[in-house]
Design a protein around this motif. Structure first.
Motif, PDB file in Angstrom:
ATOM      1  N   ARG A  52     -23.143 -17.937   4.591  1.00  0.00           N
ATOM      2  CA  ARG A  52     -22.221 -18.732   3.783  1.00  0.00           C
ATOM      3  C   ARG A  52     -22.938 -19.920   3.140  1.00  0.00           C
ATOM      4  O   ARG A  52     -22.316 -20.965   2.875  1.00  0.00           O
ATOM      5  CB  ARG A  52     -21.064 -19.235   4.656  1.00  0.00           C
ATOM      6  CG  ARG A  52     -20.203 -18.113   5.231  1.00  0.00           C
ATOM      7  CD  ARG A  52     -19.180 -18.649   6.222  1.00  0.00           C
ATOM      8  NE  ARG A  52     -18.334 -17.585   6.775  1.00  0.00           N
ATOM      9  CZ  ARG A  52     -17.536 -17.732   7.830  1.00  0.00           C
ATOM     10  NH1 ARG A  52     -17.467 -18.901   8.459  1.00  0.00           N
ATOM     11  NH2 ARG A  52     -16.816 -16.711   8.263  1.00  0.00           N
ATOM     12  N   HIS A  53     -24.231 -19.780   2.887  1.00  0.00           N
ATOM     13  CA  HIS A  53     -25.020 -20.903   2.393  1.00  0.00           C
ATOM     14  C   HIS A  53     -24.473 -21.483   1.092  1.00  0.00           C
ATOM     15  O   HIS A  53     -24.416 -22.702   0.931  1.00  0.00           O
ATOM     16  CB  HIS A  53     -26.486 -20.473   2.200  1.00  0.00           C
ATOM     17  CG  HIS A  53     -26.651 -19.077   1.701  1.00  0.00           C
ATOM     18  ND1 HIS A  53     -26.783 -17.991   2.546  1.00  0.00           N
ATOM     19  CD2 HIS A  53     -26.679 -18.578   0.439  1.00  0.00           C
ATOM     20  CE1 HIS A  53     -26.916 -16.891   1.828  1.00  0.00           C
ATOM     21  NE2 HIS A  53     -26.851 -17.223   0.538  1.00  0.00           N
ATOM     22  N   ALA A  54     -24.060 -20.623   0.153  1.00  0.00           N
ATOM     23  CA  ALA A  54     -23.557 -21.124  -1.130  1.00  0.00           C
ATOM     24  C   ALA A  54     -22.275 -21.928  -0.946  1.00  0.00           C
ATOM     25  O   ALA A  54     -22.030 -22.909  -1.654  1.00  0.00           O
ATOM     26  CB  ALA A  54     -23.325 -19.964  -2.099  1.00  0.00           C
ATOM     27  N   GLU A  55     -21.455 -21.526   0.032  1.00  0.00           N
ATOM     28  CA  GLU A  55     -20.160 -22.177   0.252  1.00  0.00           C
ATOM     29  C   GLU A  55     -20.310 -23.590   0.810  1.00  0.00           C
ATOM     30  O   GLU A  55     -19.426 -24.427   0.587  1.00  0.00           O
ATOM     31  CB  GLU A  55     -19.314 -21.343   1.219  1.00  0.00           C
ATOM     32  CG  GLU A  55     -18.997 -19.933   0.736  1.00  0.00           C
ATOM     33  CD  GLU A  55     -18.290 -19.125   1.805  1.00  0.00           C
ATOM     34  OE1 GLU A  55     -17.537 -19.732   2.597  1.00  0.00           O
ATOM     35  OE2 GLU A  55     -18.494 -17.908   1.866  1.00  0.00           O
TER      36      GLU A  55
ATOM     37  N   LEU B 247     -29.976 -24.222   0.249  1.00  0.00           N
ATOM     38  CA  LEU B 247     -30.443 -24.174  -1.136  1.00  0.00           C
ATOM     39  C   LEU B 247     -31.464 -23.053  -1.337  1.00  0.00           C
ATOM     40  O   LEU B 247     -31.424 -22.328  -2.339  1.00  0.00           O
ATOM     41  CB  LEU B 247     -31.059 -25.519  -1.529  1.00  0.00           C
ATOM     42  CG  LEU B 247     -30.069 -26.679  -1.715  1.00  0.00           C
ATOM     43  CD1 LEU B 247     -30.804 -28.006  -1.806  1.00  0.00           C
ATOM     44  CD2 LEU B 247     -29.194 -26.461  -2.940  1.00  0.00           C
ATOM     45  N   TYR B 248     -32.364 -22.892  -0.388  1.00  0.00           N
ATOM     46  CA  TYR B 248     -33.366 -21.832  -0.502  1.00  0.00           C
ATOM     47  C   TYR B 248     -32.694 -20.465  -0.515  1.00  0.00           C
ATOM     48  O   TYR B 248     -33.019 -19.608  -1.339  1.00  0.00           O
ATOM     49  CB  TYR B 248     -34.358 -21.934   0.652  1.00  0.00           C
ATOM     50  CG  TYR B 248     -35.413 -20.850   0.616  1.00  0.00           C
ATOM     51  CD1 TYR B 248     -36.533 -20.963  -0.194  1.00  0.00           C
ATOM     52  CD2 TYR B 248     -35.269 -19.696   1.392  1.00  0.00           C
ATOM     53  CE1 TYR B 248     -37.491 -19.967  -0.241  1.00  0.00           C
ATOM     54  CE2 TYR B 248     -36.220 -18.692   1.353  1.00  0.00           C
ATOM     55  CZ  TYR B 248     -37.333 -18.830   0.530  1.00  0.00           C
ATOM     56  OH  TYR B 248     -38.268 -17.823   0.487  1.00  0.00           O
ATOM     57  N   ARG B 249     -31.759 -20.263   0.397  1.00  0.00           N
ATOM     58  CA  ARG B 249     -31.083 -18.963   0.472  1.00  0.00           C
ATOM     59  C   ARG B 249     -30.215 -18.699  -0.746  1.00  0.00           C
ATOM     60  O   ARG B 249     -29.959 -17.542  -1.090  1.00  0.00           O
ATOM     61  CB  ARG B 249     -30.242 -18.880   1.749  1.00  0.00           C
ATOM     62  CG  ARG B 249     -31.075 -18.799   3.022  1.00  0.00           C
ATOM     63  CD  ARG B 249     -30.207 -18.743   4.260  1.00  0.00           C
ATOM     64  NE  ARG B 249     -31.029 -18.617   5.461  1.00  0.00           N
ATOM     65  CZ  ARG B 249     -30.536 -18.638   6.705  1.00  0.00           C
ATOM     66  NH1 ARG B 249     -29.232 -18.776   6.895  1.00  0.00           N
ATOM     67  NH2 ARG B 249     -31.345 -18.508   7.736  1.00  0.00           N
ATOM     68  N   ALA B 250     -29.762 -19.763  -1.396  1.00  0.00           N
ATOM     69  CA  ALA B 250     -28.940 -19.606  -2.596  1.00  0.00           C
ATOM     70  C   ALA B 250     -29.791 -19.382  -3.845  1.00  0.00           C
ATOM     71  O   ALA B 250     -29.254 -19.289  -4.956  1.00  0.00           O
ATOM     72  CB  ALA B 250     -28.054 -20.828  -2.780  1.00  0.00           C
TER      73      ALA B 250
ATOM     74  N   ASP C 110     -38.742 -15.201   6.579  1.00  0.00           N
ATOM     75  CA  ASP C 110     -38.015 -15.528   7.810  1.00  0.00           C
ATOM     76  C   ASP C 110     -36.895 -16.536   7.553  1.00  0.00           C
ATOM     77  O   ASP C 110     -36.018 -16.724   8.413  1.00  0.00           O
ATOM     78  CB  ASP C 110     -38.971 -16.098   8.857  1.00  0.00           C
ATOM     79  CG  ASP C 110     -39.890 -15.040   9.444  1.00  0.00           C
ATOM     80  OD1 ASP C 110     -39.566 -13.838   9.299  1.00  0.00           O
ATOM     81  OD2 ASP C 110     -40.914 -15.402  10.045  1.00  0.00           O
ATOM     82  N   LEU C 111     -36.921 -17.188   6.401  1.00  0.00           N
ATOM     83  CA  LEU C 111     -35.878 -18.165   6.084  1.00  0.00           C
ATOM     84  C   LEU C 111     -34.591 -17.509   5.603  1.00  0.00           C
ATOM     85  O   LEU C 111     -33.545 -18.166   5.514  1.00  0.00           O
ATOM     86  CB  LEU C 111     -36.367 -19.141   5.007  1.00  0.00           C
ATOM     87  CG  LEU C 111     -37.487 -20.099   5.399  1.00  0.00           C
ATOM     88  CD1 LEU C 111     -37.859 -20.965   4.214  1.00  0.00           C
ATOM     89  CD2 LEU C 111     -37.072 -20.947   6.591  1.00  0.00           C
ATOM     90  N   GLN C 112     -34.637 -16.236   5.282  1.00  0.00           N
ATOM     91  CA  GLN C 112     -33.439 -15.539   4.825  1.00  0.00           C
ATOM     92  C   GLN C 112     -32.473 -15.317   5.982  1.00  0.00           C
ATOM     93  O   GLN C 112     -32.835 -15.464   7.154  1.00  0.00           O
ATOM     94  CB  GLN C 112     -33.817 -14.203   4.192  1.00  0.00           C
ATOM     95  CG  GLN C 112     -34.682 -14.323   2.956  1.00  0.00           C
ATOM     96  CD  GLN C 112     -33.978 -15.060   1.820  1.00  0.00           C
ATOM     97  OE1 GLN C 112     -32.754 -15.112   1.751  1.00  0.00           O
ATOM     98  NE2 GLN C 112     -34.768 -15.644   0.916  1.00  0.00           N
TER      99      GLN C 112
END
Length: 268
Positions: free
Chosen positions: A181-184, A210-213, A255-257
């Motif tokens: 839910r990173h964007a949320e 932010l990285y995942r988005a 690994d950050l995903q």
């Protein structure tokens, strides 16, 4: 009896408010409610009411304030329980104790739910943990005891409540990150980081979100903002944990995903 301290003071018996109008009796009721079932020493109550400037008439004045709370209990129909106001708000050796037959306190409910959410998160069930921690945080109606004058004793209690709330929020955000839910939560994290620019955990969560988005450059900007704030205010660099996260973003570390196991569970 029902008590609420996670916001304006609430205290009810038989659906009738027993919150005193005056500030100092509110302080007494708040402290007795938080420590319901335990004796609160007279010295503790005096320290809360007057700090280091205790008047000569303090003992008599304190008794008057206790009497005001007992009158509220009587007006709310405490006798319907088969007990008197003096039975519910007892005079004990050296202090006073609030001993209702049954009572609820939102603080205790919050603490129990946070502990449960923390255990659930540790057991790798972020979806349930997020729900549990969200319900716990929803119990807050505003700053703790926002309409009560705060002395030195209640101040310590409120600091503890705020720390628990912050910890619950961090865990809920961590659960939401695990759920993809990173964007949320980017907007929420940006607001929190702006309020607490030296808070490394929140900054790390913002960088990850932010990285995942798909915004690694914004994640790097967030790190630089944290670094500048730490150097300016404390003269220190970010912790090794934050520096490792910074390097992982620079290296586009997979690994950050969101963990693939979590994604698989969510899509199942």
């Amino acid at each position: 009896m029902e008590f609420g301290v996670l916001g304006p003071l609430e205290a009810r018996m038989h659906n009738k408010s027993i919150v005193p109008t005056a500030g100092k009796p509110r302080q007494i009721l708040s402290l007795l409610a938080i420590r319901a079932g335990r004796v609160v020493q007279v010295e503790t109550l005096m320290a809360e009411l007057w700090g280091n400037s205790i008047p000569r008439s303090a003992a008599t004045t304190l008794q008057t304030y206790v009497l005001q709370v007992r009158r509220k209990l009587t007006a709310a129909g405490v006798q319907q329980t088969g007990r008197s106001a003096k039975d519910v708000l007892e005079t004990c050796y050296g202090g006073y104790r609030l001993t209702p037959d049954e009572f609820s306190l939102d603080l205790l409910e919050f603490q129990q739910m946070v502990r449960l959410g923390g255990r659930t998160l540790a057991e790798n069930d972020p979806a349930t943990a997020s729900e549990q921690l969200s319900r716990a945080l929803d119990l807050w109606r505003g700053p703790a005891l926002t309409d009560v004058p705060i002395g030195e004793v209640l101040s310590t209690e409120v600091i503890g409540m705020q720390e628990e709330r912050a910890w619950a929020l961090e865990m809920r955000l961590e659960a939401d990150l695990s759920l993809g839910r990173h964007a949320e939560i980017i907007g929420e994290l940006r607001m929190l980081v702006s309020q607490q620019p030296l808070h490394e955990t929140l900054s790390a969560q913002l960088m990850t979100a932010l990285y995942r988005a798909g915004h690694p450059w914004r994640a790097l900007d967030a790190f630089q903002s944290l670094r500048h704030a730490l150097i300016k205010e404390l003269g220190v660099e970010p912790s090794p944990r934050l520096q490792r996260l910074h390097q992982a973003i620079l290296a586009n570390d997979t690994d950050l995903q969101v963990p693939s196991a979590t994604l698989h569970a969510l899509s199942a």
